[in-house]
Design an enzyme around this catalytic site. Structure first.
Site, PDB file in Angstrom:
ATOM      1  N   GLU A 298     -28.646 -29.372 -10.135  1.00 17.36           N
ATOM      2  CA  GLU A 298     -28.539 -29.511 -11.595  1.00 17.36           C
ATOM      3  C   GLU A 298     -29.729 -28.922 -12.329  1.00 17.36           C
ATOM      4  O   GLU A 298     -29.679 -28.709 -13.541  1.00 17.36           O
ATOM      5  CB  GLU A 298     -28.370 -30.990 -11.987  1.00 17.36           C
ATOM      6  CG  GLU A 298     -29.597 -31.873 -11.776  1.00 17.36           C
ATOM      7  CD  GLU A 298     -29.692 -32.384 -10.346  1.00 17.36           C
ATOM      8  OE1 GLU A 298     -30.652 -33.110 -10.057  1.00 17.36           O
ATOM      9  OE2 GLU A 298     -28.814 -32.051  -9.529  1.00 17.36           O
ATOM     10  N   ASP A 340     -28.132   7.338 -26.626  1.00 19.37           N
ATOM     11  CA  ASP A 340     -27.874   8.412 -27.577  1.00 19.37           C
ATOM     12  C   ASP A 340     -29.015   9.430 -27.482  1.00 19.37           C
ATOM     13  O   ASP A 340     -30.019   9.198 -26.804  1.00 19.37           O
ATOM     14  CB  ASP A 340     -27.725   7.879 -29.006  1.00 19.37           C
ATOM     15  CG  ASP A 340     -28.998   7.230 -29.526  1.00 19.37           C
ATOM     16  OD1 ASP A 340     -29.875   6.913 -28.704  1.00 19.37           O
ATOM     17  OD2 ASP A 340     -29.116   7.038 -30.740  1.00 19.37           O
ATOM     18  N   ASP A 578     -28.627   3.563 -32.707  1.00 12.60           N
ATOM     19  CA  ASP A 578     -29.352   3.229 -33.924  1.00 12.60           C
ATOM     20  C   ASP A 578     -28.481   3.279 -35.172  1.00 12.60           C
ATOM     21  O   ASP A 578     -28.904   2.834 -36.234  1.00 12.60           O
ATOM     22  CB  ASP A 578     -30.559   4.159 -34.120  1.00 12.60           C
ATOM     23  CG  ASP A 578     -30.154   5.641 -34.106  1.00 12.60           C
ATOM     24  OD1 ASP A 578     -28.941   5.928 -34.151  1.00 12.60           O
ATOM     25  OD2 ASP A 578     -31.050   6.495 -34.054  1.00 12.60           O
ATOM     26  N   ASP A 582     -22.741   3.508 -33.720  1.00  6.10           N
ATOM     27  CA  ASP A 582     -23.019   2.954 -32.396  1.00  6.10           C
ATOM     28  C   ASP A 582     -22.658   1.474 -32.292  1.00  6.10           C
ATOM     29  O   ASP A 582     -22.598   0.932 -31.182  1.00  6.10           O
ATOM     30  CB  ASP A 582     -24.506   3.111 -32.058  1.00  6.10           C
ATOM     31  CG  ASP A 582     -24.952   4.563 -32.031  1.00  6.10           C
ATOM     32  OD1 ASP A 582     -24.203   5.380 -31.478  1.00  6.10           O
ATOM     33  OD2 ASP A 582     -26.022   4.867 -32.583  1.00  6.10           O
ATOM     34  N   GLU A 647     -28.746 -32.003   2.981  1.00  5.92           N
ATOM     35  CA  GLU A 647     -28.485 -33.424   2.733  1.00  5.92           C
ATOM     36  C   GLU A 647     -27.048 -33.784   3.087  1.00  5.92           C
ATOM     37  O   GLU A 647     -26.768 -34.845   3.659  1.00  5.92           O
ATOM     38  CB  GLU A 647     -28.791 -33.745   1.274  1.00  5.92           C
ATOM     39  CG  GLU A 647     -30.282 -33.615   0.943  1.00  5.92           C
ATOM     40  CD  GLU A 647     -30.552 -33.599  -0.554  1.00  5.92           C
ATOM     41  OE1 GLU A 647     -29.671 -34.015  -1.318  1.00  5.92           O
ATOM     42  OE2 GLU A 647     -31.648 -33.160  -0.944  1.00  5.92           O
ATOM     43  N   ASN A 672     -33.900 -35.565  -4.127  1.00  2.18           N
ATOM     44  CA  ASN A 672     -33.356 -34.574  -5.064  1.00  2.18           C
ATOM     45  C   ASN A 672     -34.278 -34.376  -6.259  1.00  2.18           C
ATOM     46  O   ASN A 672     -34.517 -33.249  -6.702  1.00  2.18           O
ATOM     47  CB  ASN A 672     -31.974 -35.031  -5.531  1.00  2.18           C
ATOM     48  CG  ASN A 672     -31.336 -34.041  -6.487  1.00  2.18           C
ATOM     49  OD1 ASN A 672     -31.031 -32.920  -6.121  1.00  2.18           O
ATOM     50  ND2 ASN A 672     -31.152 -34.466  -7.721  1.00  2.18           N
ATOM     51  N   THR A 675     -37.555 -32.435  -5.107  1.00  3.11           N
ATOM     52  CA  THR A 675     -37.408 -31.048  -4.635  1.00  3.11           C
ATOM     53  C   THR A 675     -36.756 -30.130  -5.662  1.00  3.11           C
ATOM     54  O   THR A 675     -37.091 -28.948  -5.739  1.00  3.11           O
ATOM     55  CB  THR A 675     -36.580 -31.019  -3.343  1.00  3.11           C
ATOM     56  OG1 THR A 675     -35.304 -31.628  -3.587  1.00  3.11           O
ATOM     57  CG2 THR A 675     -37.294 -31.766  -2.224  1.00  3.11           C
TER      58      THR A 675
END
Length: 839
Positions: A298, A340, A578, A582, A647, A672, A675
């Site tokens: 997570e 370009d 630019d 584009d 684990e 958990n 680490t």
């Protein structure tokens, strides 16, 4: 006068805007060019066709935008993890996960709003004030009030309010760089110089909304407004093509799906095994939930967010401002760099790049031999320091050569002139000099040919320069009616000094450079050769091939098609630009890069990255940062997933080895936290590998972990699980406490892997701690937290640990080094593979 047809008023108009006779356009639109539309007729037409504004659409509501972000696979996995951590009472982890979800959702919603900003910029661009002839009288109106058939009066400094066909003009020139990408102003005429229907006829007889009149005056009839204009069509393209998901977003989504299936299945097995062994269902279910939380990395979104933020800061120092965080990593995955020409590969302005005289041949404009040539060039010239184009280039070259332009003009005052004309293609001036008058002719070489008796040497030079896509100007001077050739000057948009090195660096990094420009094909080919976009080693592209290194004379829709064609071929495309033309391609590219100095606001709003120095080398440096970010994310994924699988392996295999419940729920969550917490987040600050710009990008179809990467993760997880289980089984066989040593081995083993995975190739003892001191501090803090979990009584009671004997702790430390040794063996194998590949 006949009434206009329905099609003439409901754009796009049905009239032939490029007809040879300009009057035919006015007749088809039922308007008298001298009087313009009447007010009542203008009101009726506006009611029918609507306002002359860029089309917009209501944006998705904020609630729907947030809901769309929350449906992402990785976010759903995190939401599940948040629920599970709340159920187990781990409210700290739950709060961290929810904070990560909030940050990621906010970034995604902001990115979605970028398209709205681009269209708003277009709307502003298309809303100038215009001079319109209504009922025979000129008046100033807002561009939104223009309708097909309105007669526009344009002069220097005006922004054209709508697409219009020129009826009459005097030395009219417009700057269309924002639409075509061409740096030089374009001439406009009432009648085309070639047969009806030819492309040049279309361009030279039309004015387009948003372009700037830089010289002359003219009268034009509006033929397209709103969505029918060029700007309107560009806005439509912006709406049609949303920014694609970045490679990292796609890879994380795929990883989330795989992990969620694996973790769910494994946890179900753990719960079933526990129930079959007769353990209390409450403990069994809580263990399964804890294992699910531990197996899901997570911290990954936090690692990604911090790595991207760090990359953003470093890129800003190098001149690249990131408007979308995911674009940082996407740059590292780029396989095609579409750029370009004007302003990126070239300086974006006309300059004198060479001179030729009959006595000295080709020379530098700063050479003494070119002095008289440049003096004549500025005398037959009205340019000043603020001028651009050809005249301004001559003025700048004279100044660079040390010529005092004002003094020369004062000493040879002009007595007569024939101004530059697009048909004559030349300019003549007469000057009072000591002893009489002097005439100077400046113009196209073929025009000056007629004034000279010997043109053969000049013709050869002109031919050579034309092959290099230079614009050539001839200058002659002498007594009136008897001019003598002074020489030739070559003008071009010079290549930026760093452009070639940047293109070659991109090639070395495995990136295919591609040029897309609105300029002439010969000019594009010459610049491509000089900058390394094409070179002799390239295989020639087949005529009409869709994927090739150079594209010329492109319009906005064609640029968009080119980008999507490369994407459909499986490439990750970065696009630089630019101009307004584009913007659709910048929006559709995997990474849109706008020029900050020359770029229009529309281009900046549509882009993911804005360059403050307009330098291609800055993009290459940004690619290195992107690859560094991806390497760090992959490094954490390898580490985190391997730990989670270890684990799972311990909990699945333990019962079959006589270890009824290898780890308690609290112990799983503590491992958990230690680490995957601070050590995992510290991976985002790791230094780049030495070969970051000498290896090709990762294949776009490859996940966060390649097939080889998954094999290494499984091998590492098996090593961690095996070291823990073997130690626990050995201690259990001797009747000694085994659970706490297993807990220590699992935690310390993962922390040792964190230190050895800092580099994919270099051994841990050759990777200096100074490169990322945060990781060492985080690991040290986690080791202290492991010790606290054993020797601090309240925490030990909460987690169910007991202080192990000194010998058992020593064996735990030995077992914890096994995974780190496995990592070093993997590195040695990679180093041998690299050496073999180089050989």
């Amino acid at each position: 006068m006949t009434a206009p047809t329905q099609d003439a008023l409901d754009g796009p108009p049905c009239v032939d805007a490029f007809a040879y006779e300009a009057a035919a356009v006015a007749r088809a639109l039922a308007v008298d060019p001298a009087c313009g539309l009447g007010e009542d007729e203008a009101v009726r037409r506006r009611a029918r066709v609507g306002d002359n504004t860029v089309p917009t659409e209501p944006p998705r509501s904020l609630v729907r935008s947030v809901a769309a972000e929350l449906r992402e696979t990785m976010i759903l996995v995190l939401l599940g993890a948040a629920v599970l951590t709340a159920v187990t009472g781990d409210f700290t982890d739950c709060a961290v996960i929810l904070l990560v979800i909030a940050v990621n959702t906010t970034v995604g919603v902001i990115q979605e709003r970028r398209a709205i900003g681009a269209v708003r910029a277009l709307t502003t661009l298309a809303a100038p004030t215009c001079t319109v002839v209504r009922a025979g009288m000129p008046r100033r109106l807002g561009a939104a009030e223009l309708v097909p058939g309105d007669v526009l009066l344009v002069a220097e400094g005006d922004v054209v309010g709508a697409d219009a066909r020129v009826l009459e003009c005097h030395e009219l020139q417009v700057d269309e760089a924002l639409l075509t990408g061409e740096s030089a102003p374009s001439e406009r005429r009432a009648q085309p110089p070639c047969p009806r229907g030819a492309p040049v006829a279309e361009r030279t007889t039309m004015l387009h909304a948003g372009t700037l009149v830089v010289h002359g005056t003219g009268r034009a009839v509006v033929v397209a407004t709103g969505s029918s204009s060029q700007l309107g069509r560009i806005a439509g393209l912006l709406h049609e093509h949303a920014a694609p998901a970045t490679p990292l977003q796609r890879r994380l989504a795929a990883l989330g799906r795989r992990l969620s299936l694996l973790v769910t299945a494994s946890c179900v097995v753990v719960v079933v095994l526990g129930l079959l062994q007769g353990r209390p269902w409450e403990l069994t279910v809580v263990t399964g939930i804890s294992l699910a939380v531990a197996a899901i990395p997570e911290s990954l979104p936090a690692v990604v967010a911090l790595a991207l933020a760090g990359g953003t800061r470093r890129m800003a120092k190098r001149g690249a401002i990131v408007r979308s965080l995911p674009a940082v990593e996407a740059l590292g995955s780029v396989t095609v760099l579409a750029t370009d020409k004007t302003g990126t590969l070239t300086a974006g302005s006309t300059a004198v790049v060479a001179a030729w005289t009959p006595t000295s041949g080709t020379c530098s404009p700063n050479a003494p031999a070119a002095h008289e040539l440049l003096v004549a060039g500025v005398l037959c010239n009205d340019a000043t320091g603020s001028s651009g184009g050809t005249e301004g280039a001559l003025w700048a070259a004279a100044c660079a050569a040390g010529i005092d332009v004002d003094a020369e003009r004062h000493s040879a005052p002009r007595t007569a002139e024939v101004p530059l004309d697009s048909l004559r293609r030349s300019m003549r001036t007469r000057h009072r000099v000591d002893g009489g008058e002097r005439e100077i002719i400046k113009g196209a070489p073929e025009v000056v040919y007629a004034e000279l008796r010997t043109a053969e040497p000049m013709a050869r030079v002109v031919e050579d320069w034309a092959s290099e896509a230079y614009r050539v100007l001839a200058i002659a001077a002498g007594p009136p009616g008897r001019p003598a050739l002074l020489g030739l000057v070559a003008l071009a948009d010079p290549v930026r000094p760093e452009a070639r090195a940047a293109v070659l660096a991109a090639r070395a990094a495995g990136i295919q450079p591609v040029m897309i420009t609105g300029d002439h094909p010969s000019t594009a080919a010459a610049v491509a050769a000089r900058t390394g976009v094409t070179h002799e080693g390239d295989a020639p592209a087949a005529p009409g091939a869709l994927l090739r290194p150079v594209y010329a004379r492109t319009d906005p829709a064609e640029k968009l098609g080119i980008i999507t064609a490369w994407q459909r071929a499986g490439h990750v495309v970065a696009m630089t630009g630019d101009g307004v033309n584009d913007a659709p391609a910048l929006r559709a590219a995997d990474v849109g890069v706008a020029m900050g100095v020359r770029g229009t606001e529309v281009a900046k709003q549509a882009a993911d990255v804005v360059l403050t120095d307009d330098s291609l080398s800055t993009i290459v440096a940004a690619v290195a940062e992107g690859r560094r970010v991806f390497d760090n994310v992959r490094r954490f994924v390898r580490y985190g997933v391997a730990g989670g699988l270890a684990e799972l392996g311990v909990m699945l295999a333990g019962p079959f080895l006589g270890l009824a419940l290898p780890l308690l729920p609290g112990q799983i969550l503590w491992v958990n936290l230690l680490t995957h917490g601070l050590p995992g987040v510290a991976f985002g600050a790791e230094q780049a590998e030495p070969d970051v710009l000498s290896r090709p990008p990762h294949p776009p179809t490859e996940g966060v972990l390649s097939r080889r990467g998954w094999w290494e993760v499984v091998t590492l997880a098996a090593a961690m699980a095996a070291s823990c289980l073997l130690l626990a089984c050995w201690l259990a066989a001797q009747g000694r406490p085994w659970q706490t040593p297993l807990f220590c081995t699992l935690a310390l083993g993962q922390l040792g892997v964190a230190l050895t995975t800092r580099s994919a190739l270099r051994p841990a003892w050759r990777t200096p701690p100074s490169g990322n001191p945060f990781l060492y501090l985080a690991v040290a803090g986690s080791v202290l937290a492991v010790a606290a979990a054993i020797w601090v009584p309240p925490l030990a009671a909460l987690l169910g640990t007991v202080p192990p004997a000194a010998a058992d702790l020593g064996w735990s430390l030995v077992a914890a080094t096994i995974p780190a040794i496995v990592v070093e063996l993997m590195k040695a194998r990679r180093r041998r593979a690299v050496v073999q590949r180089v050989r």
